[in-house]
Structures are given as structure tokens and as C-alpha cells.
Design a protein around this motif. Structure first.
Motif, PDB file in Angstrom:
ATOM      1  N   GLN A  67       0.633  -1.248   0.059  1.00 42.03           N
ATOM      2  CA  GLN A  67      -0.057   0.144   0.154  1.00 42.03           C
ATOM      3  C   GLN A  67       0.666   1.338  -0.084  1.00 42.03           C
ATOM      4  OE1 GLN A  67      -3.149  -0.051   3.003  1.00 42.03           O
ATOM      5  NE2 GLN A  67      -3.600  -2.162   2.726  1.00 42.03           N
ATOM      6  N   GLN A  68       1.908   1.085   0.834  1.00 45.04           N
ATOM      7  CA  GLN A  68       3.072   2.353   0.724  1.00 45.04           C
ATOM      8  C   GLN A  68       3.515   2.560  -0.331  1.00 45.04           C
ATOM      9  OE1 GLN A  68       5.345   1.614   4.322  1.00 45.04           O
ATOM     10  NE2 GLN A  68       3.508   2.185   5.631  1.00 45.04           N
ATOM     11  N   ILE A  69       4.023   1.468  -0.894  1.00 45.35           N
ATOM     12  CA  ILE A  69       4.861   1.585  -2.298  1.00 45.35           C
ATOM     13  C   ILE A  69       3.748   2.268  -3.352  1.00 45.35           C
ATOM     14  CG2 ILE A  69       5.796   0.249  -4.295  1.00 45.35           C
ATOM     15  CD1 ILE A  69       7.185  -1.479  -1.987  1.00 45.35           C
ATOM     16  N   ILE A  70       2.573   1.735  -3.449  1.00 44.89           N
ATOM     17  CA  ILE A  70       1.462   2.085  -4.412  1.00 44.89           C
ATOM     18  C   ILE A  70       1.317   3.801  -4.214  1.00 44.89           C
ATOM     19  CG2 ILE A  70      -0.931   1.836  -5.191  1.00 44.89           C
ATOM     20  CD1 ILE A  70       1.204  -0.191  -6.192  1.00 44.89           C
ATOM     21  N   ALA A  71       1.086   3.925  -3.154  1.00 36.27           N
ATOM     22  CA  ALA A  71       0.621   5.486  -2.651  1.00 36.27           C
ATOM     23  C   ALA A  71       1.787   6.558  -3.181  1.00 36.27           C
ATOM     24  CB  ALA A  71       0.717   5.501  -1.085  1.00 36.27           C
ATOM     25  N   LYS A  72       3.214   5.966  -2.879  1.00 38.12           N
ATOM     26  CA  LYS A  72       4.275   6.884  -3.209  1.00 38.12           C
ATOM     27  C   LYS A  72       4.362   6.726  -4.797  1.00 38.12           C
ATOM     28  CE  LYS A  72       9.130   7.400  -2.106  1.00 38.12           C
ATOM     29  NZ  LYS A  72      10.384   6.768  -2.285  1.00 38.12           N
ATOM     30  N   TRP A  73       4.116   5.568  -5.492  1.00 37.48           N
ATOM     31  CA  TRP A  73       4.283   5.518  -6.939  1.00 37.48           C
ATOM     32  C   TRP A  73       3.119   6.111  -7.512  1.00 37.48           C
ATOM     33  CZ3 TRP A  73       2.242   0.729  -9.746  1.00 37.48           C
ATOM     34  CH2 TRP A  73       2.363   0.895 -11.368  1.00 37.48           C
ATOM     35  N   LYS A  74       2.050   5.759  -7.170  1.00 34.05           N
ATOM     36  CA  LYS A  74       0.951   6.369  -7.798  1.00 34.05           C
ATOM     37  C   LYS A  74       0.436   7.748  -7.759  1.00 34.05           C
ATOM     38  CE  LYS A  74      -3.188   4.114  -8.516  1.00 34.05           C
ATOM     39  NZ  LYS A  74      -4.263   3.143  -8.090  1.00 34.05           N
ATOM     40  N   TYR A  75       0.307   8.104  -6.215  1.00 36.87           N
ATOM     41  CA  TYR A  75      -0.100   9.371  -5.912  1.00 36.87           C
ATOM     42  C   TYR A  75       0.900  10.386  -5.517  1.00 36.87           C
ATOM     43  CZ  TYR A  75      -4.234   6.331  -5.091  1.00 36.87           C
ATOM     44  OH  TYR A  75      -5.104   4.969  -5.483  1.00 36.87           O
TER      45      TYR A  75
ATOM     46  N   SER B  59     -11.078   4.401 -24.162  1.00 31.51           N
ATOM     47  CA  SER B  59     -11.097   5.674 -23.270  1.00 31.51           C
ATOM     48  C   SER B  59     -12.182   5.907 -22.279  1.00 31.51           C
ATOM     49  CB  SER B  59     -11.069   6.826 -24.306  1.00 31.51           C
ATOM     50  OG  SER B  59     -12.028   6.805 -25.209  1.00 31.51           O
ATOM     51  N   ARG B  60     -12.025   6.933 -21.510  1.00 36.35           N
ATOM     52  CA  ARG B  60     -12.713   7.181 -20.142  1.00 36.35           C
ATOM     53  C   ARG B  60     -13.168   8.490 -20.096  1.00 36.35           C
ATOM     54  NH1 ARG B  60     -10.206   4.412 -14.841  1.00 36.35           N
ATOM     55  NH2 ARG B  60     -12.086   4.834 -13.550  1.00 36.35           N
ATOM     56  N   THR B  61     -14.627   8.476 -19.894  1.00 31.97           N
ATOM     57  CA  THR B  61     -15.206   9.655 -19.596  1.00 31.97           C
ATOM     58  C   THR B  61     -14.973  10.032 -18.197  1.00 31.97           C
ATOM     59  OG1 THR B  61     -17.085   8.415 -19.238  1.00 31.97           O
ATOM     60  CG2 THR B  61     -16.926   9.269 -21.444  1.00 31.97           C
ATOM     61  N   ALA B  62     -15.030  11.321 -18.188  1.00 27.26           N
ATOM     62  CA  ALA B  62     -14.606  11.974 -16.736  1.00 27.26           C
ATOM     63  C   ALA B  62     -15.502  11.192 -15.614  1.00 27.26           C
ATOM     64  CB  ALA B  62     -14.744  13.307 -16.618  1.00 27.26           C
ATOM     65  N   GLY B  63     -14.803  11.115 -14.483  1.00 28.41           N
ATOM     66  CA  GLY B  63     -15.502  10.544 -13.374  1.00 28.41           C
ATOM     67  C   GLY B  63     -14.866  10.693 -11.959  1.00 28.41           C
ATOM     68  N   GLU B  64     -15.559  10.088 -11.180  1.00 27.76           N
ATOM     69  CA  GLU B  64     -14.964  10.249  -9.672  1.00 27.76           C
ATOM     70  C   GLU B  64     -13.841   9.124  -9.414  1.00 27.76           C
ATOM     71  OE1 GLU B  64     -16.211  11.184  -5.882  1.00 27.76           O
ATOM     72  OE2 GLU B  64     -18.257  11.406  -6.706  1.00 27.76           O
ATOM     73  N   LYS B  65     -12.851   9.336  -8.500  1.00 31.51           N
ATOM     74  CA  LYS B  65     -11.937   8.309  -8.531  1.00 31.51           C
ATOM     75  C   LYS B  65     -12.430   6.957  -7.737  1.00 31.51           C
ATOM     76  CE  LYS B  65      -8.039  11.270  -7.184  1.00 31.51           C
ATOM     77  NZ  LYS B  65      -7.203  11.856  -6.070  1.00 31.51           N
ATOM     78  N   GLN B  66     -12.187   6.086  -8.236  1.00 29.62           N
ATOM     79  CA  GLN B  66     -12.746   4.814  -7.773  1.00 29.62           C
ATOM     80  C   GLN B  66     -12.317   4.647  -6.060  1.00 29.62           C
ATOM     81  OE1 GLN B  66     -14.983   3.597  -9.786  1.00 29.62           O
ATOM     82  NE2 GLN B  66     -13.980   1.448  -9.673  1.00 29.62           N
ATOM     83  N   SER B  67     -11.134   5.220  -5.761  1.00 30.39           N
ATOM     84  CA  SER B  67     -10.460   5.019  -4.525  1.00 30.39           C
ATOM     85  C   SER B  67     -11.386   5.812  -3.407  1.00 30.39           C
ATOM     86  CB  SER B  67      -8.935   5.267  -4.511  1.00 30.39           C
ATOM     87  OG  SER B  67      -8.625   6.528  -5.048  1.00 30.39           O
ATOM     88  N   LYS B  68     -11.959   6.698  -3.763  1.00 26.00           N
ATOM     89  CA  LYS B  68     -12.670   7.563  -2.921  1.00 26.00           C
ATOM     90  C   LYS B  68     -14.285   7.041  -2.831  1.00 26.00           C
ATOM     91  CE  LYS B  68      -9.483  10.663  -2.211  1.00 26.00           C
ATOM     92  NZ  LYS B  68      -9.212  11.920  -3.034  1.00 26.00           N
ATOM     93  N   LYS B  69     -14.616   5.946  -3.386  1.00 31.27           N
ATOM     94  CA  LYS B  69     -15.940   5.286  -3.300  1.00 31.27           C
ATOM     95  C   LYS B  69     -15.874   3.965  -2.554  1.00 31.27           C
ATOM     96  CE  LYS B  69     -16.961   6.753  -8.217  1.00 31.27           C
ATOM     97  NZ  LYS B  69     -17.239   6.142  -9.474  1.00 31.27           N
ATOM     98  N   ASN B  70     -16.976   4.209  -1.867  1.00 32.98           N
ATOM     99  CA  ASN B  70     -17.229   2.656  -1.155  1.00 32.98           C
ATOM    100  C   ASN B  70     -17.681   1.406  -2.138  1.00 32.98           C
ATOM    101  OD1 ASN B  70     -19.852   2.867  -1.597  1.00 32.98           O
ATOM    102  ND2 ASN B  70     -20.177   3.809   0.482  1.00 32.98           N
ATOM    103  N   ARG B  71     -17.659   0.079  -1.501  1.00 37.09           N
ATOM    104  CA  ARG B  71     -18.061  -0.728  -2.525  1.00 37.09           C
ATOM    105  C   ARG B  71     -19.334  -0.688  -3.228  1.00 37.09           C
ATOM    106  NH1 ARG B  71     -16.371  -6.189  -3.021  1.00 37.09           N
ATOM    107  NH2 ARG B  71     -18.038  -7.460  -3.599  1.00 37.09           N
TER     108      ARG B  71
END
Lengths: 226, 763
Positions: free
Chosen positions: A86-94, A158-170
Motif C-alpha cells: 500500500q505504501q509503495i503504491i501510494a508513493k508510486w501512484k499518488y 477511453s474513459r469519460t470523466a468520473g470520480e476516483k474509484q478509491s474515493k468510493k465505497n464498495r
């Protein structure tokens, strides 16, 4: 040479085996490497989650939802989403540590040979980011992972604009609108590439759009099974 | 670059090997490998670019082989006045004193030599006093081009000096012929070293001072030649050369003295070592191995101050690059090559060595790696290898590290206190003598691999399999390691059995100056014969000197991997035909000596030799003997005459599709007798009697034989005028092709079945 994550100097003395084949560059140190956990042992044959069941409860639900016609044939992942990851991904992605992604190059490539080696000329499609998200992060982690692979990459999704997946619940995720569209239909088997498989919704959205546009088979290859 | 310095260093070494073997293959392989590593994300662009540049730069920078100059240029010397700067220390051996002069303004390097045998003590001291490094001098002497080799296997002195950048020699007769002024600071150290050497010689017994000089001051001239070659054969030369072992001990000693006594802190001791090692380097004679070890020592201390993790391979590689940049000729030095090869192999084996816990096991592993790493180099330079040396090193190295070397340092440092120093002296002499006895006993009961040539393809395969073996050992893949070991041994075995499966045979007329020596090697190594083995004559005590034997005959036989000689035919007892036989009997297994009944053989002398199993066969006219399947028909002598030359053993034989007549020094009288006894005798190749003297080779004899080729073994510009012009005229009248050692060097007839060709060593 320093560890890509913790930046400790790696002290690799030259030995007989590294004389002809020097150690790989851009890797994690032994310590960080050991902190990552690979998926091993019994796992779900559909989504790679470590599970005693042959098909995990999640996938059973998916099957029910699609009445046995799941657009995603299977997902293969390499790592478990533990704390270090999780930490590595956070550093890499975010936090935008683009180079850190290189640490997964060899493993990701090897896994690809293992799981998809028998596929004939598959097309790899990285899950696209929306333009604003790409602007924000500066790079698409799925694109980076896809580029490690010895296969043709297509950008017809391609992707249309949208909210971050990681900010949503299941629940929000599962009920979201399909944000993808296909620019050019593909009639070959497709492997979707993304960094993480959490609920599988995103990948299924992409898979169903592709299938609707005439794609015969869609599977997913992700670095982590969340 | 950290952790990758060994790649540009290996590139430089590869450039040297490419020059030596005149091949671009290594460069191509190296570049392909670098690009592959770059592509597979195992090297970054920096080491790749640095390594390729290193290869190319050193390829241009290192000395390229130089064609040996024709012999007629080396024969003459001319009087010359030179001036220039002294760029080396004075090197004194029992026979001569020499130094290197860099001429001004041409910058040519010349070796200046004095033969000090004929000089008085005061004259030698005058030389020592005048020759100072950095002095600018004017010299008077005889200038010449160093002599070159004229035989296969012979040491090429011209090439050897050229590899040090030296193209000429100036022989100076007496100190009065040299005028010098000035000196550089290096001379202070040279002078101090000279003082230490002289002092050591004055205080201690011969044995002790010889070993002290060698082990502490890097001067091994006083160690007997037998001991040096014994150490060489057993892969122990690294002990004679001051190396990492000594430097490590010195650093340890300094640390102990300075820190334990509380004189300085650890930091202070480090600084002291950094300053002391370069000075010690010069005091120890600046041999490549001591320079390697000292540079590594200083680098290690400096680098550990800067960074926590220091890679030993980087330290070694930087030391390598520093040394070759400082002196490009050093790469050709065998001590330099062995030193780096062994150290690099040991560093590579670091991880593997750490796995073993038992000290003896670790030492065995170290010995194994060191000996395996230098095997091809050892073979190329010394033609021998002792498999047992791996075990012997385990015993001998601790003896030197814990006893001999520390004691030598103590003996150098302590002032000559009566009882103590002389007591230690006697003690050392006693123990060391036992050790040397033991070593020569082991040497006598064991058999070395006299392997002869180790061709480049075998070297390549050998190192390939050695790396494979070590990789498998390191990864603990024992099955694969075993397999690689077998392949490795197969390479060595293939080289060893090569002569036994080769259908080629040869007859070689060695160029030993004024004298005869022929070596006949039958195909498939069925038999090896010698026909005469002459020596040079020492005018002082009228005995044979071993120079021809060592430099030419033994060198050739070792290079061919020959240890057993089926027979030596000695035509007659003159020194130029028989002088080297005694030496051969000592070192080789000689099955038969074939002589005439009139040969005054010193039976006692033969029994004294190492193997007295040699059979003595006396033959005379009319007899035929067959040895190792080869038949020899004896044509002479029939009866004893007063002239030893006319008693010469003359015989006829045939091989390689030709018939051969060997005549020793037989003259016209003997030829007449032979013609009477064998009126139908013919021969395709005639070894001309008595080096082409006009007292041999009667016209009738030549006519009857109907030879196509005449072999003449004679010294260059010999005092007897051999071969005589009238004999040469007679031969050309009869259209006989003349092959002579004084013009063409060694003459080789190489044959396969019934066909063969003559070659000459010199073009």
C-alpha cells in the motif's frame, strides 16, 4: 545502486554469477522485497484472490449477477495488497514516484509469460485514466505496467470523466455507471492491464464495453489483488 | 560506476589479450554483451560507454607486438656516446649491473649494462655511487640491438626488453665511462634500499639474508636458482614476490604497534599507513605485485573514510587502471598478470568462501581458486603445472605468513644485538633448511604436468568452464558444478594428449650456435630421440655451461610437453656435441644412450644422475638398432682412431618419406671408409660433417649420396669459418639445397606419413 523504495544503498559484491550477468537495475533491496507478499497456494481460479474456495464468494456473486456470462474470463495478479505494498503504491501512484514502478518490471513480465504465455497475439489494453486524472498524476500506472509486457498495446479504450474509484465505497463502485467507451472495435482476445483488482467493477465495465463491441475474449492482468 | 569498475578494467585486460592474440573477436563479444546487458536493464549507459572507451583507448595505448629484428642486425655492436636521464634504480645481479636510460632528446629507452664479474670492489662501488635515479648522464659504450630467439620455445630477450619499452642495449666497460650529475628524490629511497640490502648481507648468514632480501626488500637475486624454479613449478612464486600477504601483514603490524602502544589513534595509524605504503613500495623494489597491494591498501583506507560500503572489486579494478595508466608496459609483466588474476578470482569468490566455516576448508578453497585461475598463464610461461600445488599451498602459505615473513621483518628492524639477532638467524636457517629439504623431497617423488603449449582456444574454453564451475559452486548446484569440473579437466586433458593423437612428426635442428643438437619426434609421440646435445664451453674451468641446455633444449622439450626421451645418440665426446647430455639425464627420463665403443663415457657421472635406469648401448659399423619402432643403421665407426672426430657415430635412418644420414664430426677419412663398406649408400638429407668444415664432405661422398638437402649446424660468425665456402660451392654445384642454423635459426622438418616440408625459424 540504491533501492527504489527505501533508497538504502544496495551492497552487491561482484561474484562469479554477477560477472557474466550483472544484477538487475531498478530493483527493491532485499529487505523491501521480503516485505512484499506474493499470491501463493490456494486461490480463486477467477480472480486470484487467496481463498480456500475454488471460486471465491465475490466471484460467485459476479456469476450470479451476470447469470453465468461474466464479461471478464479471469483475472491474474501477482501480489497481495499488504501494508508495504500500500505504501509503495501510494508513493508510486499518488506521490508521483514514476521510476518506482520499474521495480515490478521483471516480476510483472515473468507473470505474464506464466499466465498468458499460451495466448496467441493478445492485445494488451491498459485501463485508461480520465484526462483530468492523468493531468493530476502525470502518468498512467496501468500504461506503465502494460509497457513492460511483450505484447501489442492498444489505446482504443477511453474513459469519460468520473470520480476516483478509491474515493468510493464498495456499494458506490458496484452501482456506478460504465465510464468507458470503445473508439475502435477489437476482434482479438484482449488482456486488460491495471495496477490493482479490488472489487473487479472497473475491469468488468471495460470488459463489457469491449465485448459489446465484438471482442471475443477479455481477461485481466493486475499487479495486485486487493 | 560504483560496483561496476571491474568492467572497464576487464575491458583494458581484454584489449591487452586482443593485442597479444591479434584478434577482434574479444571486442565484438564484449560489445555484444554490453549492449545485451544495457537492453536487459542490467547496466546503465555510463558503465557501457566507459567500458567501450576503455577498451578502445587501451587498445591504442598498450604496446603492440613488434617484429623481431633480423639477426644480422643484432650480431654487430658499434661504439656510441649517449646522453640521457636515468629512469630506473640500479639492478645488481652477481653477473651484471643494469639500469634504464631515457635518451635525450629522442626519449628512446636503452638498457645500460656493466658486466661486473671482471670489476673490482671499488669499481662496483663507483658504479653504485654514480648511478642515481634522475641523474643526467653521458655514457660511452658499445651499443647493440638485444639478441632475439632463434629456436622454437626459446626465450626472446629482444621481445622481453621491447615489452618494457627498451629497444637497445649499451654495454659500458667501467665506471670511468659514465659521467652523471644530479638526482631525483627517488634516489634517496633507492639509496636507502641499497643500504638496507648491503646491511642485511653484512649482518646475517647467506640463507637468512637471501630470504630477508627477497621477502622484505623484493630482491631475490641471492635465492638459488633451483629454489626459484622449485617455487615456480609449485605455484609458490607468489610467496617470493612481495604481495598482498606481506602488505596485509605490514598494515597489521603498524596498526598493532601504533595503536596498542598508544602512540596514535586509529585515525592517526590510518594516515601513517597511507604515507608509509608508497615508501615501502619503492623500498620493496616496486615489483608489480607489491604496487598492486599497496595501491589497494591506500585506496581501501581512503575509500572507507569517504563511504561506508566499499566494493573490493572496485578497489582492485581502480588499482589496475592506475597501474596500467602509470606504466603501459607493466601489463606484459608476468608477475602483474598473476597478481591481478589471483586477486580478482579471490574477490569474485568472496561469497562462496564465506560459506565455509572451517579455517582449513577455507584455505583449501583459496588455494584451489588461486591455482585454477593461473593454470593457463602458468602453462604459457613455465610449461609446467603441479596439481599437488593446491594442497601444498595450504601448508606452505601459513608457514610463510605466520613464521617466515614476520620473522624477516623483525630481523630487518632490530639492531644487531649479539645473541638475539644471531640466535634468530641460526634458528631460521635451521628451520628453513628443513622446509626446503622437504619441498625438494616432495618435488622428487611427484610428477609435474609438463604440458607444453596451451593454445589460445584451450585458454578460452578453460576460462569459460572455470567461470561456469564457480557460478555453479556459488549457487550450490553441485551436480552442474561437477559437470563443469569434468569439462574443465577435459580441456586440460585434451591439450595433454594432443601430441599422442597427432599424425605429425618432426625433426628439429636446434640453433645452439657452434654445436649440434637434433630432436626427432615421431608421429603419435611414439618416440622422441635426440642426436647430440651440445653445450657452450666455459673458458674458466673448461666445463660445459648449462645456458644452451636451459635456454634452448629444455625450453623446447618443455614447450613440446616432452618428459621422456627414448634415446640420445651422442656422436662423440666433444663439448659442442655432448655437453648438455649430463643436464638432460638429470631432468628427463632418458631410456637409452647410444654411443660408439670408443666414447670415453664417465659411467660414474651417469650413475650420479637422478635416474640411473638409462641403458647404455654401444654400437659400431654394421649394427642395426630399433628403438620405439624406429630403425637406425650404424655406418661408423669401425675401428678406433686417435682423432675423436673420426670416431664419430654415423648412422642412417628414414622417416617422413626421406632417408637421413647423421655424421657427427666425421671427416673425409671416415667418409671414404663408409663408401667402401656401403658402395650403394644414398640419403635424401645429409647432416654435413663437422659443421660444414672443408675437412669433411668429400666430393665423391656427396656425389654418391645424391642428397637433396644438406643440414649445417654452425655458429654465427664462428671463429672456425664454418661452413667453408668450398663446401658450400660443392653443394650448390650438385644442386643440393642448403639449410643452415647460422642464417635461418632452427630448421624444422615437419612430416605426416611420407610427406614433409622444411621450415626455418627465422624468415
Amino acid at each position: 545502486m540504491d533501492c527504489l523504495y527505501c533508497h538504502q544503498e544496495m551492497h552487491a559484491a561482484v561474484g562469479w554469477n554477477s560477472l557474466l550477468l550483472p544484477p538487475e537495475l531498478d530493483t527493491l533491496c532485499e529487505q523491501c522485497e521480503a516485505d512484499l507478499k506474493k499470491i501463493q497456494g490456494k486461490k480463486c481460479m477467477r480472480c486470484s484472490r487467496m481463498s480456500p474456495n475454488e471460486i471465491c464468494p465475490d466471484c460467485q456473486l459476479w456469476q450470479k449477477k451476470f447469470a453465468g456470462d461474466d464479461p471478464l474470463a479471469a483475472n491474474h495478479s501477482i501480489f497481495v495488497y499488504n501494508e508495504t505494498m500500500q505504501q509503495i503504491i501510494a508513493k508510486w501512484k499518488y506521490r508521483g514516484d514514476y521510476i518506482l514502478g520499474n521495480a515490478f518490471k521483471t516480476t510483472f513480465r515473468k507473470g505474464f509469460q506464466q499466465y498468458f504465455g499460451k495466448w496467441k497475439n493478445p492485445i494488451v489494453i491498459p485501463i485508461p485514466l480520465s484526462e483530468e486524472r492523468l493531468e493530476e498524476r502525470g502518468f498512467n500506472q496501468a500504461q506503465m505496467l502494460a509497457e513492460f509486457l511483450p505484447a501489442k498495446i492498444s489505446d482504443s479504450l477511453s474513459r469519460t470523466a468520473g470520480e476516483k474509484q478509491s474515493k468510493k465505497n464498495r456499494k458506490q463502485r458496484l452501482s456506478a455507471q460504465n465510464p468507458f467507451r470503445v473508439d475502435r472495435p477489437i476482434n482479438k482476445a484482449v488482456i486488460l492491464v491495471d495496477d490493482i483488482y479490488t472489487t473487479g467493477t472497473t475491469l468488468r465495465h471495460a470488459a463489457s464495453v469491449l465485448k459489446e463491441n465484438g471482442c471475443p475474449k477479455v481477461a485481466a492482468y493486475t499487479l495486485i489483488r486487493g | 560506476m560504483k560496483g561496476y569498475w571491474h568492467i572497464p578494467a576487464l575491458a583494458a585486460a581484454g584489449a591487452f589479450v586482443s593485442i597479444r592474440y591479434q584478434t577482434v573477436l574479444i571486442f565484438i563479444l564484449f560489445v555484444v554483451w554490453l549492449i545485451a546487458m544495457l537492453k536487459w536493464n542490467r547496466l546503465t549507459i555510463v558503465p557501457v560507454v566507459v567500458s567501450i572507451s576503455s577498451f578502445l583507448i587501451f587498445f591504442l595505448y598498450f604496446p603492440h607486438p613488434h617484429p623481431s629484428l633480423p639477426i644480422d642486425q643484432t650480431a654487430k655492436s658499434e661504439h656510441a656516446n649517449l646522453s640521457g636521464k636515468i629512469v630506473s634504480s640500479l639492478n645488481i645481479t652477481p653477473q651484471m649491473a643494469s639500469f634504464v636510460l631515457k635518451e635525450q632528446p629522442s626519449a628512446l629507452k636503452t638498457q645500460v649494462i656493466f658486466f661486473i664479474n671482471n670489476l673490482s670492489e671499488t669499481e662496483i662501488n663507483a658504479i653504485k655511487n654514480k648511478v642515481r635515479r634522475g641523474s643526467v648522464c653521458r655514457l660511452n659504450g658499445k651499443l647493440r640491438i638485444p639478441s632475439r630467439s632463434t629456436n622454437p620455445g626459446e626465450f626472446n630477450f629482444q621481445q622481453y626488453l621491447w615489452e618494457q619499452g627498451i629497444t637497445r642495449q649499451l654495454e659500458v666497460a667501467k665506471p670511468g665511462d659514465i659521467y652523471c650529475a644530479g638526482e631525483s628524490i627517488w634516489h634517496k629511497l633507492d639509496a636507502f634500499r641499497m643500504f638496507l640490502l648491503d646491511r642485511t648481507g653484512d649482518i646475517y648468514s647467506d640463507t637468512t639474508s637471501a630470504w630477508l632480501k627477497a621477502l622484505v626488500l623484493g630482491d631475490d637475486h641471492d635465492i638459488p636458482e633451483e629454489t626459484v624454479s622449485l617455487f615456480q613449478a609449485w605455484g609458490l612464486s607468489h610467496l617470493l614476490a612481495i604481495s598482498g600477504l606481506h602488505v596485509g601483514l605490514i598494515i597489521g603490524l603498524i596498526y598493532m604497534l601504533l595503536i596498542k602502544t598508544g602512540v596514535t589513534t586509529v585515525e592517526g595509524a590510518k594516515w601513517f599507513v597511507i604515507l608509509f605504503l608508497p615508501i615501502y613500495c619503492v623500498l620493496a623494489g616496486a615489483q608489480p605485485s607489491v604496487m598492486r597491494a599497496s595501491i589497494m591498501g591506500v585506496l581501501l583506507i581512503v575509500l572507507t573514510k569517504i563511504s561506508r560500503n566499499v566494493n573490493l572489486s572496485d578497489v582492485l579494478s581502480i588499482a589496475f587502471l592506475v597501474l596500467v595508466c602509470w606504466d603501459k608496459y607493466i601489463v606484459t609483466h608476468v608477475g602483474f598478470q598473476l597478481s591481478f588474476l589471483v586477486t580478482f578470482s579471490l574477490i569474485l569468490s568472496g561469497a562462496w568462501l564465506k560459506k565455509s566455516n572451517a579455517l582449513w576448508h577455507q584455505m583449501l578453497c583459496i588455494s584451489f581458486i588461486s591455482q585454477m585461475a593461473i593454470l593457463p598463464v602458468q602453462m604459457v610461461y613455465f610449461s609446467t603445472f603441479q596439481p599437488l600445488s593446491i594442497l601444498l599451498n595450504v601448508l606452505v602459505v601459513p608457514y610463510f605468513s605466520f613464521f617466515v615473513i614476520p620473522l624477516m621483518f623483525i630481523l630487518l628492524l632490530i639492531p644487531p644485538i649479539p645473541f638475539i639477532s644471531s640466535g634468530l638467524d641460526v634458528l631460521f636457517e635451521m628451520i628453513h633448511r628443513c622446509f626446503l629439504h622437504l619441498l625438494s623431497y616432495i618435488e622428487n617423488v611427484s610428477f609435474p604436468w609438463i604440458n607444453g603449449e596451451f593454445p589460445s582456444w584451450a585458454q578460452l574454453l578453460y576460462y569459460g568452464f572455470l567461470v561456469l564451475l564457480m557460478v555453479c559452486l556459488q549457487k550450490e548446484k553441485l551436480k552442474q558444478a561437477f559437470l563443469s569440473g569434468i569439462l574443465l579437466i577435459t580441456v586440460v586433458m585434451a591439450v595433454m594428449i594432443r601430441p599422442y593423437i597427432s599424425p605429425y612428426g618432426s625433426l628439429t635442428m636446434m640453433d645452439i650456435g657452434q654445436g649440434d643438437a637434433f630432436i626427432l619426434e615421431l608421429p603419435y609421440r611414439q618416440g622422441v630421440f635426440m642426436i647430440d646435445a651440445g653445450a657452450k664451453f666455459s673458458f674458466e674451468d673448461h666445463t660445459a655451461t648449462d645456458s644452451i641446455y636451459k635456454q634452448i633444449l629444455k625450453a623446447y622439450l618443455y614447450k613440446k610437453g616432452i618428459t621422456t626421451i627414448d634415446g640420445i645418440f651422442i656422436s662423440h665426446e666433444d663439448m659442442d656435441h655432448a655437453g648438455s647430455v649430463a643436464f638432460l639425464l638429470n631432468d628427463f627420463q632418458v631410456e637409452n644412450l647410444i654411443i660408439s665403443p670408443y666414447y670415453p663415457l664417465d659411467v660414474q657421472q651417469i650413475q650420479k644422475t637422478r635416474n640411473n635406469k638409462t641403458r647404455i648401448i654401444q654400437v659400431k659399423q654394421g649394427q642395426q638398432i630399433t628403438l620405439a619402432g624406429q630403425a637406425f643403421t650404424i655406418l661408423s665407426p669401425m675401428e678406433k682412431t686417435t682423432d675423436s672426430n673420426e670416431n664419430s657415430l654415423v648412422f642412417w635412418t628414414s622417416f617422413g618419406g626421406k632417408s637421413w644420414l647423421f655424421t657427427g664430426d666425421a671427416g673425409k677419412e671416415t667418409e671414404k671408409k663408409i663408401m667402401q663398406a656401403y658402395p650403394n649408400l644414398t640419403a635424401d638429407v645429409l647432416k654435413l660433417g663437422h659443421h660444414g668444415s672443408k675437412n669433411s664432405s668429400d666430393e665423391q661422398f656427396i656425389r654418391q649420396l645424391g642428397a637433396q638437402f644438406a643440414l649445417i649446424s654452425a655458429g654465427r660468425n664462428n671463429r672456425y669459418g664454418h661452413p667453408h665456402q668450398e663446401v658450400l660451392d660443392l653443394l650448390s654445384e650438385h644442386h643440393i639445397h642448403i639449410l643452415r642454423t647460422d642464417k635461418q635459426g632452427a630448421i624444422i622438418y615437419r612430416f605426416n606419413g611420407e610427406r614433409g616440408t622444411f621450415f626455418s625459424f627465422l624468415p
